[in-house]
Design a protein around this motif. Structure first.
Motif, mmCIF file in Angstrom:
data_model
loop_
_atom_site.group_PDB
_atom_site.id
_atom_site.type_symbol
_atom_site.label_atom_id
_atom_site.label_comp_id
_atom_site.label_asym_id
_atom_site.label_seq_id
_atom_site.Cartn_x
_atom_site.Cartn_y
_atom_site.Cartn_z
ATOM 1 N N PRO A 1 6.599 -1.647 -7.326
ATOM 2 C CA PRO A 1 5.449 -0.893 -6.847
ATOM 3 C C PRO A 1 4.228 -1.802 -6.706
ATOM 4 O O PRO A 1 3.923 -2.591 -7.594
ATOM 5 N N GLY A 2 3.560 -1.683 -5.568
ATOM 6 C CA GLY A 2 2.368 -2.478 -5.318
ATOM 7 C C GLY A 2 2.619 -3.765 -4.572
ATOM 8 O O GLY A 2 1.665 -4.401 -4.091
ATOM 9 N N ASP A 3 3.868 -4.206 -4.431
ATOM 10 C CA ASP A 3 4.159 -5.438 -3.695
ATOM 11 C C ASP A 3 3.759 -5.289 -2.232
ATOM 12 O O ASP A 3 3.767 -4.188 -1.668
ATOM 13 N N SER A 4 3.459 -6.422 -1.602
ATOM 14 C CA SER A 4 3.178 -6.440 -0.165
ATOM 15 C C SER A 4 4.410 -6.940 0.565
ATOM 16 O O SER A 4 5.076 -7.885 0.137
ATOM 17 N N VAL A 5 4.712 -6.281 1.693
ATOM 18 C CA VAL A 5 5.968 -6.504 2.390
ATOM 19 C C VAL A 5 5.709 -6.619 3.891
ATOM 20 O O VAL A 5 4.906 -5.861 4.439
ATOM 21 N N ALA A 6 6.397 -7.555 4.546
ATOM 22 C CA ALA A 6 6.409 -7.623 6.008
ATOM 23 C C ALA A 6 7.828 -7.364 6.481
ATOM 24 O O ALA A 6 8.771 -8.011 6.011
#
Length: 378
Positions: A194-199
């Motif tokens: 939770p909270g990770d940034s993803v492309a």
């Protein structure tokens, strides 16, 4: 038994497939299931880029073969030794059966079973040999041990998962590839928090499932990237917090500004070297590129080792989403039934045998995401 099936006799076809017609619908002969095998009546089969890569020659396979690796159906008959399935049971195909005894299986990675890899490369079933012949008696290869672009399929018991009968099988069809590969790459391979940034790069059926998986996992920032603006719009509807056209020359700079230095995880679902390069360039220090798309067999991806070391970046492959199908397919169906994996939005249309070449044109030009072949439709 005699049945209709979609047969590919030569790889390397050029689009439009409506004109080149690489796939012919033929009457073929299907043998009875042998020990450890089952006969399935195919209800729905998804048109996938993995099929397209065989048709256009990007990933050569033995030909002639009966195409199709993603689908679902009902058990008709079980071979000797099968005690946990019976006629009428609904099943979802999965394209990597496993022996349960090789080193990869024993370490909990059945999706890369060494025994199945050998059989798949030869166009055989895992038990050995083939169960398909043309009307003239010519041996036909199995596609990934499934060959579900047909009215019926004989498969190894390990090539399917029994599912609850509450889900329509035309919908369940895409859980065996698109859902497993996309959602699994996020939840199993990357294990984002939770909270990770993803492309997410490449918004086909697999990529959009990756986006949905990121939303389920609680990613804080979900950046969706594609060349198709319509798919970017759909990505926003499905939970992307930001979208960018892959052709934007300032893409990398904008994403790094947005995320304070880069994303924690970038996913290549496009199966293109350019997408891998883009993803690697979007990573923050300590970030990870997960490659789940299948690039052409002769492609090469390069990176600068010193920067990889100093920034502690990582590159990982993800095959079939790192899934254990018997565990994960029911889990993902449960998420669908809860409304957390709205995959109905990804199914563009149903097609019949007569429309299958044109269906792959729509897949290739991006005008369709997932089309479902219904072999028994009138």
């Amino acid at each position: 038994m005699k049945m209709r099936a979609a047969v590919l006799r030569q790889s390397g076809a050029t689009a439009p497939f409506e004109k080149s017609k690489p796939i012919s619908v033929e009457e073929v002969e299907l043998s009875k299931p042998e020990a450890g095998e089952i006969l399935v009546r195919v209800i729905g089969a998804g048109l996938c880029h993995s099929d397209l890569s065989v048709i256009n020659g990007n990933r050569p396979r033995p030909v002639p073969l009966v195409l199709g690796h993603e689908g679902a159906g009902e058990v008709v008959e079980v071979g000797p030794g099968i005690r946990d399935l019976k006629a009428g049971d609904p099943v979802v195909f999965q394209f990597s059966a496993n022996c349960g005894r090789c080193r990869r299986c024993l370490e909990g990675r059945p999706q890369i079973c060494e025994v199945n890899a050998v059989a798949r490369a030869k166009g055989d079933l895992m038990g050995g040999g083939r169960r398909l012949k043309s009307a003239s008696g010519e041996s036909l290869a199995h596609h990934s041990g499934v060959s579900c672009f047909a009215e019926y399929a004989v498969i190894d018991r390990g090539s399917c998962v029994k599912v609850d009968d509450s889900i329509p099988l035309e919908t369940a069809a895409i859980f065996g590839c698109a859902v497993m590969t996309g959602v699994g790459a996020v939840l199993n391979t990357a294990r984002i928090r939770p909270g990770d940034s993803v492309a997410v790069i490449g918004l086909g059926g697999v990529g959009l499932n990756g986006l949905l998986g990121a939303k389920v996992a609680g990613a804080g920032t979900i950046v969706a990237i594609d060349l198709n603006d319509d798919r970017l719009g759909l990505a926003r509807q499905l939970g992307a917090t930001h979208t960018f056209n892959a052709a934007d020359p300032n893409l990398a700079e904008q994403v790094r500004d947005l995320t304070g230095g880069g994303v924690d995880f970038a996913f290549d679902f496009a199966g293109a070297v350019k997408a891998m390069e883009t993803g690697y360039g979007l990573l923050r220090a300590g970030g990870e590129l997960v490659v789940a798309g299948l690039a052409p067999a002769d492609s090469t991806f390069t990176f600068t080792p010193p920067a990889m070391v100093s920034d502690e970046k990582a590159i990982r492959g993800s095959y079939m989403g790192g899934c254990v199908p018997v565990r994960d397919i029911p889990r993902y169906i449960d998420l669908y039934q809860q409304g957390r994996l709205p995959i109905d939005a990804l199914i563009s249309r149903s097609v019949g045998f007569e429309d299958i070449n044109e269906g792959f044109d729509r897949l290739a030009d991006g005008s369709a995401i997932r089309q479902i072949l219904t072999p028994h439709a009138a």
